[in-house]
Design a protein around this motif. Structure first.
Motif, PDB file in Angstrom:
ATOM      1  N   TRP A   1      -5.328   6.028  -0.299  1.00 13.57           N
ATOM      2  CA  TRP A   1      -4.284   5.000  -0.356  1.00 13.57           C
ATOM      3  C   TRP A   1      -4.456   4.117  -1.584  1.00 13.57           C
ATOM      4  O   TRP A   1      -5.555   3.670  -1.889  1.00 13.57           O
ATOM      5  CB  TRP A   1      -4.332   4.113   0.886  1.00 13.57           C
ATOM      6  N   GLU A   2      -3.345   3.876  -2.256  1.00 14.63           N
ATOM      7  CA  GLU A   2      -3.350   2.821  -3.267  1.00 14.63           C
ATOM      8  C   GLU A   2      -3.059   1.512  -2.553  1.00 14.63           C
ATOM      9  O   GLU A   2      -2.195   1.443  -1.691  1.00 14.63           O
ATOM     10  CB  GLU A   2      -2.271   3.099  -4.330  1.00 14.63           C
ATOM     11  N   ILE A   3      -3.844   0.498  -2.922  1.00 16.16           N
ATOM     12  CA  ILE A   3      -3.653  -0.814  -2.296  1.00 16.16           C
ATOM     13  C   ILE A   3      -3.066  -1.745  -3.348  1.00 16.16           C
ATOM     14  O   ILE A   3      -3.610  -1.895  -4.436  1.00 16.16           O
ATOM     15  CB  ILE A   3      -5.004  -1.392  -1.801  1.00 16.16           C
ATOM     16  N   TYR A   4      -1.949  -2.318  -3.024  1.00 16.09           N
ATOM     17  CA  TYR A   4      -1.297  -3.240  -3.968  1.00 16.09           C
ATOM     18  C   TYR A   4      -1.452  -4.672  -3.498  1.00 16.09           C
ATOM     19  O   TYR A   4      -0.585  -5.209  -2.830  1.00 16.09           O
ATOM     20  CB  TYR A   4       0.191  -2.890  -4.103  1.00 16.09           C
TER      21      TYR A   4
ATOM     22  N   ALA B   1       0.855  -1.187   0.000  1.00 14.04           N
ATOM     23  CA  ALA B   1       0.000   0.000   0.000  1.00 14.04           C
ATOM     24  C   ALA B   1       0.891   1.236   0.000  1.00 14.04           C
ATOM     25  O   ALA B   1       2.062   1.164   0.393  1.00 14.04           O
ATOM     26  CB  ALA B   1      -0.911   0.015   1.232  1.00 14.04           C
ATOM     27  N   ALA B   2       0.330   2.341  -0.452  1.00 14.95           N
ATOM     28  CA  ALA B   2       1.063   3.608  -0.390  1.00 14.95           C
ATOM     29  C   ALA B   2       0.058   4.748  -0.384  1.00 14.95           C
ATOM     30  O   ALA B   2      -0.942   4.707  -1.107  1.00 14.95           O
ATOM     31  CB  ALA B   2       1.999   3.736  -1.581  1.00 14.95           C
ATOM     32  N   PRO B   3       0.295   5.754   0.457  1.00 14.70           N
ATOM     33  CA  PRO B   3      -0.618   6.889   0.480  1.00 14.70           C
ATOM     34  C   PRO B   3      -0.370   7.744  -0.761  1.00 14.70           C
ATOM     35  O   PRO B   3       0.761   7.850  -1.219  1.00 14.70           O
ATOM     36  CB  PRO B   3      -0.218   7.650   1.741  1.00 14.70           C
ATOM     37  N   VAL B   4      -1.433   8.315  -1.312  1.00 17.65           N
ATOM     38  CA  VAL B   4      -1.243   9.159  -2.483  1.00 17.65           C
ATOM     39  C   VAL B   4      -1.417  10.642  -2.156  1.00 17.65           C
ATOM     40  O   VAL B   4      -1.186  11.484  -3.014  1.00 17.65           O
ATOM     41  CB  VAL B   4      -2.169   8.750  -3.661  1.00 17.65           C
ATOM     42  N   ASP B   5      -1.803  10.937  -0.928  1.00 12.77           N
ATOM     43  CA  ASP B   5      -1.834  12.348  -0.520  1.00 12.77           C
ATOM     44  C   ASP B   5      -1.115  12.499   0.816  1.00 12.77           C
ATOM     45  O   ASP B   5      -0.916  11.534   1.548  1.00 12.77           O
ATOM     46  CB  ASP B   5      -3.271  12.884  -0.434  1.00 12.77           C
TER      47      ASP B   5
END
Lengths: 177, 252
Positions: A98-101, A88-92
């Motif tokens: 959050w983008e969830i991978y 996961a990574a926050p986009v803001d």
């Protein structure tokens, strides 16, 4: 957002699962269970982006049957755990979106490159649209992957000199090597 | 006329005493020999009995129970020793095997229940793991309790906790549990909701807030209870080991 069909784990019906546990060992188990559940839910529902502020509308974080929901701050801390393993990574900056991978970017990258190699598309140029929405990729795992995630995955390949992104305003494409 | 005791009489008496003594030793020796013979005989019989009924011991739970009771009545614990003629009975082997399987189930479910499992769930999981043959299925609660008691000897990491009437939980993590704790487990299981609260314990047992909180927090610290703070009225303490969805969930 439609209903996501998923076999809920037992914890989902266990009210304390929605309260962050004070005992460190119990909490570790709880967070682990949440991490798997989030990834499983997003994979089943093909969700790539989660907005924490919307969490009360997402059944994953709000079990109306038992009237329990996961607090936003707890969600963010669990997503931060997922971030550590590249899931996961926050986009803001505020860490709301959050983008969830459910596949890590590395996994997406090797999946895409595997597809390119098997089709003999090395040395050819594909548009990002073709790669994610085209008829040829309908049976591929990465079919319908959002552009933002696709670009990040391709950047992984670019680092390994396996492709070159062409990101101009009118043409968004990629050349594979 | 009364005769005085002469030297002859004394000698005669001593002789008699010696004879008695000899006789006594003889009798003792005889008895000892006889008992040894009996023991030998008993041992041979028991061995015969064991080899003859080895399968029965492994298969039949009622047979095992009665055998255990018979042994207990003559002050023998066939499980305490793996050596000597008891080992040929295979009964120790049976419980040893069972104990290993109990540990396996406890380890496999530890992740979800924190190391506390009801005897019922333990039995069900164990039977599933043991395979479909009838003899594998016939494991009684009595067998499980005996095998679990044996595991206690490994230290404080293993414990049998009675709660409620004829109900038991097996604890597979270190940590002492007091009467209050097992009383709480009884309450949580009888409430059928797998949880209790301070006010619930006040109502059912008339416990003071402090007493309840101390005991409940201890259970949280032990990883056996989970807290739920989203109830409108008060903090609830849940036990995954008693929670139906958890009990029925596949381990790992």
């Amino acid at each position: 957002m439609g209903e996501v069909e998923i076999d809920w784990p037992w914890q989902y019906n266990f009210p304390p699962f929605f309260t962050l546990q004070p005992n460190p060992e119990t909490r570790a188990k709880q967070v682990q269970a949440w991490k798997s559940l989030i990834l499983e839910y997003c994979r089943k529902g093909r969700l790539y982006l989660v907005d924490v502020r919307e969490s009360s509308h997402i059944p994953l974080f709000n079990n109306s049957n038992i009237n329990r929901k996961l607090e936003e701050s707890v969600i963010i801390s669990i997503l931060s755990e997922l971030q550590k393993t590249g899931h996961a990574a926050p986009v803001d900056k505020a860490k709301h979106r959050w983008e969830i991978y459910w596949h890590t970017l590395d996994e997406w990258a090797s999946m895409i490159y595997g597809y390119i190699s098997s089709r003999g598309f090395n040395n050819s140029v594909l548009t990002l649209y073709e790669l994610s929405q085209g008829e040829d990729v309908q049976t591929e795992e990465f079919y319908t992957i959002p552009q933002e995630v696709l670009i990040k995955a391709l950047q992984v390949l670019e680092k390994d000199r396996k492709c070159e992104l062409i990101l101009s305003d009118e043409d968004q494409g990629v050349k594979f090597f | 006329m009364r005769r005085r005791a002469g030297l002859g009489a004394i000698q005669k008496q001593r002789l008699e005493q010696e004879k008695y003594k000899d006789k006594g030793t003889e009798i003792q020796e005889n008895q000892f020999e006889q008992i040894t013979k009996q023991m030998e005989f008993f041992k041979v019989n028991l061995e015969e009995f064991a080899t003859k009924h080895k399968n029965e011991i492994k298969k039949n739970t009622e047979f095992r129970r009665q055998f255990q009771e018979m042994c207990a009545s003559i002050g023998v614990d066939p499980l305490s020793s793996g050596k000597g003629f008891w080992s040929v009975l295979g009964i120790g082997d049976f419980y040893y095997e069972l104990a290993v399987q109990i540990v396996e189930v406890c380890l496999a479910t530890n992740d979800k229940n924190g190391g506390l499992i009801t005897l019922e769930e333990l039995r069900e999981r164990l039977i599933k793991a043991r395979g479909k043959r009838k003899e594998h299925q016939e494991i009684s609660k009595d067998d499980l309790l005996r095998a679990s008691q044996k595991l206690k000897s490994f230290g404080s990491g293993f414990n049998v906790i009675p709660y409620g009437k004829g109900k038991y939980m097996i604890q597979s993590v270190p940590g002492e549990l007091s009467m209050d704790h097992s009383t709480i487990l009884t309450q949580a299981s009888s409430s059928n909701r797998a949880y209790v609260s301070v006010s619930y314990l006040k109502k059912e047992l008339n416990w003071e807030k402090e007493r309840s909180e101390n005991a409940l927090e201890h259970l949280v610290k032990q990883g056996l209870a989970w807290i739920d703070t989203q109830d409108t009225y008060e903090k609830l303490y849940y036990f995954p080991s008693l929670f139906n969805d958890c009990v029925n969930a596949t381990a790992n």
